[in-house]
Structure formats: structure tokens, C-alpha cells
Design a protein around this motif. Structure first.
Motif, PDB file in Angstrom:
ATOM      1  N   TRP A 186     -59.529  50.376  -4.749  1.00 53.97           N
ATOM      2  CA  TRP A 186     -59.531  51.233  -5.880  1.00 53.97           C
ATOM      3  C   TRP A 186     -59.659  52.643  -5.923  1.00 53.97           C
ATOM      4  O   TRP A 186     -61.089  52.891  -4.973  1.00 53.97           O
ATOM      5  N   GLN A 187     -59.198  52.882  -6.696  1.00 60.25           N
ATOM      6  CA  GLN A 187     -59.340  54.535  -6.566  1.00 60.25           C
ATOM      7  C   GLN A 187     -58.391  54.815  -4.876  1.00 60.25           C
ATOM      8  O   GLN A 187     -58.886  56.255  -4.859  1.00 60.25           O
ATOM      9  N   PHE A 200     -66.043  50.882  -0.609  1.00 59.84           N
ATOM     10  CA  PHE A 200     -66.722  50.965  -2.234  1.00 59.84           C
ATOM     11  C   PHE A 200     -67.543  50.271  -2.217  1.00 59.84           C
ATOM     12  O   PHE A 200     -68.539  50.074  -3.609  1.00 59.84           O
ATOM     13  N   LEU A 201     -67.565  48.910  -1.705  1.00 60.41           N
ATOM     14  CA  LEU A 201     -68.714  47.889  -1.935  1.00 60.41           C
ATOM     15  C   LEU A 201     -69.592  47.858  -1.818  1.00 60.41           C
ATOM     16  O   LEU A 201     -70.681  47.540  -2.565  1.00 60.41           O
ATOM     17  N   SER A 202     -70.217  49.156  -0.490  1.00 57.57           N
ATOM     18  CA  SER A 202     -71.674  49.025   0.051  1.00 57.57           C
ATOM     19  C   SER A 202     -72.583  50.368  -0.815  1.00 57.57           C
ATOM     20  O   SER A 202     -73.090  50.415  -0.844  1.00 57.57           O
ATOM     21  N   GLU A 203     -71.378  51.703  -1.254  1.00 54.62           N
ATOM     22  CA  GLU A 203     -71.702  52.316  -2.211  1.00 54.62           C
ATOM     23  C   GLU A 203     -72.158  51.471  -3.314  1.00 54.62           C
ATOM     24  O   GLU A 203     -73.280  51.610  -4.231  1.00 54.62           O
ATOM     25  N   SER A 204     -71.012  50.564  -4.296  1.00 56.51           N
ATOM     26  CA  SER A 204     -71.796  49.974  -4.937  1.00 56.51           C
ATOM     27  C   SER A 204     -73.038  49.317  -5.017  1.00 56.51           C
ATOM     28  O   SER A 204     -73.738  49.248  -5.633  1.00 56.51           O
ATOM     29  N   ARG A 248     -65.088  50.689 -15.280  1.00 57.74           N
ATOM     30  CA  ARG A 248     -63.619  50.223 -15.774  1.00 57.74           C
ATOM     31  C   ARG A 248     -62.801  49.632 -14.993  1.00 57.74           C
ATOM     32  O   ARG A 248     -61.802  50.294 -14.187  1.00 57.74           O
ATOM     33  N   TRP A 249     -63.579  48.564 -13.781  1.00 57.88           N
ATOM     34  CA  TRP A 249     -62.207  47.657 -13.191  1.00 57.88           C
ATOM     35  C   TRP A 249     -61.914  46.241 -12.837  1.00 57.88           C
ATOM     36  O   TRP A 249     -61.219  46.083 -11.869  1.00 57.88           O
ATOM     37  N   ILE A 250     -62.268  45.877 -13.901  1.00 52.62           N
ATOM     38  CA  ILE A 250     -62.354  44.365 -14.289  1.00 52.62           C
ATOM     39  C   ILE A 250     -60.880  44.701 -14.907  1.00 52.62           C
ATOM     40  O   ILE A 250     -60.754  44.233 -15.819  1.00 52.62           O
TER      41      ILE A 250
END
Length: 172
Positions: free
Chosen positions: A60-61, A68-72, A83-85
Motif C-alpha cells: 500500500w503506497q 502496514f498491517l502491524s501499524e494498522s 481510502r484503501w478499499i
């Protein structure tokens, strides 16, 4: 599932505190075993598959999927506005009252359309039950519904369960 999220972050903290470098900590996180949809897989696979499903690509970007996933997961409320869907079908965007020119939407953008999405998914199921092929809009609504449920489960912390190091993974 609050306990599951707490355990995950304790493990993440432990990995970073006990690793000789940040790179080693990220590598250990990559190999961390998680259970997802009844299957045990490395956290790296969960991150890549989640991004591929929701955003249509494995990063992602330009960001690493594990980071990305762990920070999310650390701040899941941010996923509501992100806005990633991915949604590409113009007819479905029009049906849902979304901007046709946009390709990525947030959960907040889609919130007002959830009942419409559910209705399209129900129509698709009803068509299949009668051995009829769902329309393109219904099929894309099913995909969108899965993406929305995935993001909602990430926010709720119910997407995965942390198990520990994978068998055979190197322990630094």
C-alpha cells in the motif's frame, strides 16, 4: 477479542525489545504464526493477502505489507478513514452514490451504502439459488462486501489470532 489484540501487541513489543535490530524484529514478525480463516499462516502471508483482497495489490503506497498491517492493527480506528478499499465498476459506484472517478474508498465513505451492498449480495445469492448468474453489479457487490467485512474485522481485532513462531522459522 480485546485479549487477542493485547496478546498480539505484547508479542510485537517483545519482538522489538529482544531483537538485535529493527530489521530482525520485522523478520520475526513476518514469520509469526497467525490463525486466519481456520488456517495457520505466517503474518507476512496474512498481511499480503489482506492488502491484495482490500486494495487489489500486495503493498500500500509503497509500504511493506507487514509494516502496514502491524501499524494498522496498532491503531485500527485509522482504518475507518483510510481510502484503501478498491472499487472499479462504475455502475456499482453510481448505484452506491460514489464518485465514479475514484478507485479507492474508506469504510466511512461506504458506511451509508452498506444496506444497498447487502441488498445486492442478497440478490446475488437468490439468483444463485435459482441457478441464475448474478449480474456484474451483484458480483462486484459481493466482492465489496467481503472487503468491507475484512476491514471491519481488522478494526474489531477479530481478523486473526496470534499463535507464536512458525515451526522451522529461524529464531534470532
Amino acid at each position: 477479542m480485546k485479549t487477542s489484540k493485547t496478546l498480539f501487541f505484547l508479542m510485537l513489543t517483545f519482538l522489538f525489545l529482544n531483537s538485535s535490530s529493527e530489521a530482525a524484529a520485522w523478520q520475526e514478525l513476518r514469520t509469526l504464526a497467525v490463525q486466519h480463516n481456520g488456517r495457520v499462516k505466517p503474518f507476512d502471508s496474512l498481511a499480503r493477502q489482506t492488502l491484495k483482497l482490500v486494495a487489489g495489490k500486495e503493498n500500500w503506497q509503497g509500504r511493506d505489507p507487514v509494516q502496514f498491517l502491524s501499524e494498522s492493527l496498532e491503531e485500527p480506528a485509522k482504518l475507518v478513514e483510510l481510502r484503501w478499499i478498491r472499487l472499479d465498476l462504475p455502475e456499482l459506484k453510481e448505484t452506491l452514490g460514489l464518485e465514479k472517478k475514484d478507485h479507492f474508498f474508506s469504510l466511512a465513505d461506504l458506511e451509508a451504502s452498506l444496506s444497498q451492498i447487502d441488498a445486492l449480495v442478497t440478490r446475488a445469492k437468490n439468483n444463485r439459488d435459482r441457478d441464475l448468474k448474478p449480474s456484474k453489479i451483484e458480483q462486484k457487490a459481493e466482492e465489496l462486501s467481503l472487503k468491507v467485512r475484512t476491514v471491519q474485522s481488522l478494526i474489531a481485532g477479530t481478523n486473526h489470532t496470534k499463535l507464536g513462531p512458525l515451526a522451522g522459522a529461524s529464531q534470532s
